[in-house]
Write an enzyme that holds these catalytic residues in place. Structure first.
Site, PDB file in Angstrom:
ATOM      1  N   LYS A  58     -35.146 -29.478  24.605  1.00 47.60           N
ATOM      2  CA  LYS A  58     -35.327 -29.322  23.151  1.00 47.60           C
ATOM      3  C   LYS A  58     -34.435 -30.286  22.352  1.00 47.60           C
ATOM      4  CE  LYS A  58     -36.879 -24.490  23.400  1.00 47.60           C
ATOM      5  NZ  LYS A  58     -36.686 -23.115  22.861  1.00 47.60           N
TER       6      LYS A  58
ATOM      7  N   TYR B 210     -46.548 -23.079  19.792  1.00 50.62           N
ATOM      8  CA  TYR B 210     -45.888 -21.779  19.618  1.00 50.62           C
ATOM      9  C   TYR B 210     -46.758 -20.778  18.865  1.00 50.62           C
ATOM     10  CZ  TYR B 210     -41.357 -23.252  21.514  1.00 50.62           C
ATOM     11  OH  TYR B 210     -40.340 -23.660  22.336  1.00 50.62           O
TER      12      TYR B 210
ATOM     13  N   ARG C 162     -37.259 -20.205  35.068  1.00 52.98           N
ATOM     14  CA  ARG C 162     -36.752 -19.173  34.153  1.00 52.98           C
ATOM     15  C   ARG C 162     -35.350 -18.728  34.598  1.00 52.98           C
ATOM     16  NH1 ARG C 162     -39.443 -18.402  29.290  1.00 52.98           N
ATOM     17  NH2 ARG C 162     -37.916 -16.726  29.173  1.00 52.98           N
TER      18      ARG C 162
ATOM     19  N   THR D  99     -32.914 -16.045  26.690  1.00 55.61           N
ATOM     20  CA  THR D  99     -33.268 -16.721  25.437  1.00 55.61           C
ATOM     21  C   THR D  99     -32.043 -16.868  24.536  1.00 55.61           C
ATOM     22  OG1 THR D  99     -35.437 -15.668  25.592  1.00 55.61           O
ATOM     23  CG2 THR D  99     -34.851 -16.667  23.468  1.00 55.61           C
TER      24      THR D  99
ATOM     25  N   ARG E 111     -28.838 -22.474  29.651  1.00 59.32           N
ATOM     26  CA  ARG E 111     -28.544 -21.983  28.292  1.00 59.32           C
ATOM     27  C   ARG E 111     -27.089 -21.545  28.143  1.00 59.32           C
ATOM     28  NH1 ARG E 111     -34.459 -19.092  27.463  1.00 59.32           N
ATOM     29  NH2 ARG E 111     -35.418 -20.745  26.216  1.00 59.32           N
TER      30      ARG E 111
ATOM     31  N   ASN F 233     -31.763 -23.454  21.832  1.00 54.57           N
ATOM     32  CA  ASN F 233     -31.324 -23.002  23.159  1.00 54.57           C
ATOM     33  C   ASN F 233     -31.722 -23.974  24.280  1.00 54.57           C
ATOM     34  OD1 ASN F 233     -34.024 -22.460  23.220  1.00 54.57           O
ATOM     35  ND2 ASN F 233     -33.833 -20.243  23.420  1.00 54.57           N
TER      36      ASN F 233
ATOM     37  N   HIS G  64     -37.186 -25.067  27.019  1.00 46.92           N
ATOM     38  CA  HIS G  64     -38.341 -24.168  27.092  1.00 46.92           C
ATOM     39  C   HIS G  64     -38.805 -24.117  28.530  1.00 46.92           C
ATOM     40  CE1 HIS G  64     -42.354 -22.442  26.440  1.00 46.92           C
ATOM     41  NE2 HIS G  64     -42.760 -23.345  27.321  1.00 46.92           N
TER      42      HIS G  64
ATOM     43  N   GLU H  62     -49.942 -25.035  29.181  1.00 52.67           N
ATOM     44  CA  GLU H  62     -48.915 -25.858  28.537  1.00 52.67           C
ATOM     45  C   GLU H  62     -48.859 -27.261  29.148  1.00 52.67           C
ATOM     46  OE1 GLU H  62     -46.146 -22.016  27.264  1.00 52.67           O
ATOM     47  OE2 GLU H  62     -45.344 -23.446  28.708  1.00 52.67           O
TER      48      GLU H  62
HETATM   49  N1  UDP Z   1     -36.496 -17.931  19.118  1.00 54.19           N
HETATM   50  C1  UDP Z   1     -35.793 -17.838  17.922  1.00 54.19           C
HETATM   51  N2  UDP Z   1     -35.368 -16.582  17.508  1.00 54.19           N
HETATM   52  C2  UDP Z   1     -35.616 -15.459  18.226  1.00 54.19           C
HETATM   53  C3  UDP Z   1     -36.336 -15.565  19.449  1.00 54.19           C
HETATM   54  C4  UDP Z   1     -36.758 -16.823  19.863  1.00 54.19           C
HETATM   55  O1  UDP Z   1     -35.557 -18.835  17.243  1.00 54.19           O
HETATM   56  O2  UDP Z   1     -35.215 -14.361  17.812  1.00 54.19           O
HETATM   57  C5  UDP Z   1     -36.958 -19.262  19.566  1.00 54.19           C
HETATM   58  C6  UDP Z   1     -36.149 -19.819  20.735  1.00 54.19           C
HETATM   59  O3  UDP Z   1     -36.054 -21.236  20.587  1.00 54.19           O
HETATM   60  C7  UDP Z   1     -37.009 -19.434  21.916  1.00 54.19           C
HETATM   61  C8  UDP Z   1     -38.412 -19.631  21.348  1.00 54.19           C
HETATM   62  O4  UDP Z   1     -38.306 -19.164  20.008  1.00 54.19           O
HETATM   63  O5  UDP Z   1     -36.740 -20.235  23.046  1.00 54.19           O
HETATM   64  C9  UDP Z   1     -39.527 -18.904  22.060  1.00 54.19           C
HETATM   65  O6  UDP Z   1     -39.174 -17.534  22.167  1.00 54.19           O
HETATM   66  P1  UDP Z   1     -39.416 -16.728  23.507  1.00 54.19           P
HETATM   67  O7  UDP Z   1     -39.256 -15.279  23.186  1.00 54.19           O
HETATM   68  O8  UDP Z   1     -40.710 -17.160  24.134  1.00 54.19           O
HETATM   69  O9  UDP Z   1     -38.170 -17.169  24.413  1.00 54.19           O
HETATM   70  P2  UDP Z   1     -38.089 -18.095  25.731  1.00 54.19           P
HETATM   71  O10 UDP Z   1     -39.360 -17.871  26.527  1.00 54.19           O
HETATM   72  O11 UDP Z   1     -37.943 -19.523  25.254  1.00 54.19           O
HETATM   73  O12 UDP Z   1     -36.868 -17.620  26.449  1.00 54.19           O
HETATM   74 MG    MG Z   2     -41.322 -17.986  25.906  1.00 51.49          MG
END
Ligand code: UDP
Ligand code: MG
Length: 140
Positions: free
Chosen positions: A11, A51, A87, A93, A104, A114, A117, A128
């Protein structure tokens, strides 16, 4: 366990701090192989579509702004059980919840910025990957 593929994004917070190599090293050390990679500037339309699943979430607008705030590196990763493997090395996250040894934990600035992705299922990985790569750009 089968060799599968997943989709990754390094990112803008990470590319800005010149962490592309450091992040990729952690992915490789976790047993993932980069079989496609390109540095791009995501457009607003691309970020919104990518997204879309989060369109109703309160953070959607800011997330789109963040993901278009600088270059990203999109990658296809291959390895045993690639989605879960990625993951696991990404970490939670919210970096405050991320385990030691994860990307992270090491690099993320906030729950939004963070650093990485990663796809959350084989099905989403395929979607994707196809969103950013043609088949002839992936060399396993
Ligand atoms: N995100 C955010 N605020 C939140 C949750 C998620 O800004 O409260 C952003 C963050 O960059 C995250 C992305 O949205 O990586 C996608 O969210 P997801 O729940 O899919 O998390 P990930 O799969 O990336 O762990
Ligand atoms: Mg996600």
């Amino acid at each position: 366990m089968a060799v599968t593929r997943t989709f990754s994004i390094i990112k803008p917070d990470a590319t800005r701090r010149n962490l592309t190599g450091a992040v990729t090293k952690m992915l490789e050390e976790a047993g993932l192989r980069v079989v496609a990679s390109k540095r791009i500037q995501m457009t607003e339309d691309q970020a919104k579509k990518f997204y879309e699943v989060h369109a109703e979430r309160p953070f959607y607008g800011e997330l789109v702004d963040f993901m278009t705030s600088g270059p990203v590196v999109v990658q296809v990763l291959e390895g045993e059980d690639a989605v879960k493997r990625n993951r696991d090395v990404m970490g939670a996250t919210n970096p405050a919840d991320a385990d030691e040894g994860t990307i992270r934990k090491a690099f993320a600035e906030s729950i939004e910025a963070n650093s990485v992705h990663g796809s959350d299922s084989d099905e989403n990985a395929a979607t994707e990957i196809a969103f950013f790569f043609n088949d002839d750009e992936i060399v396993g």
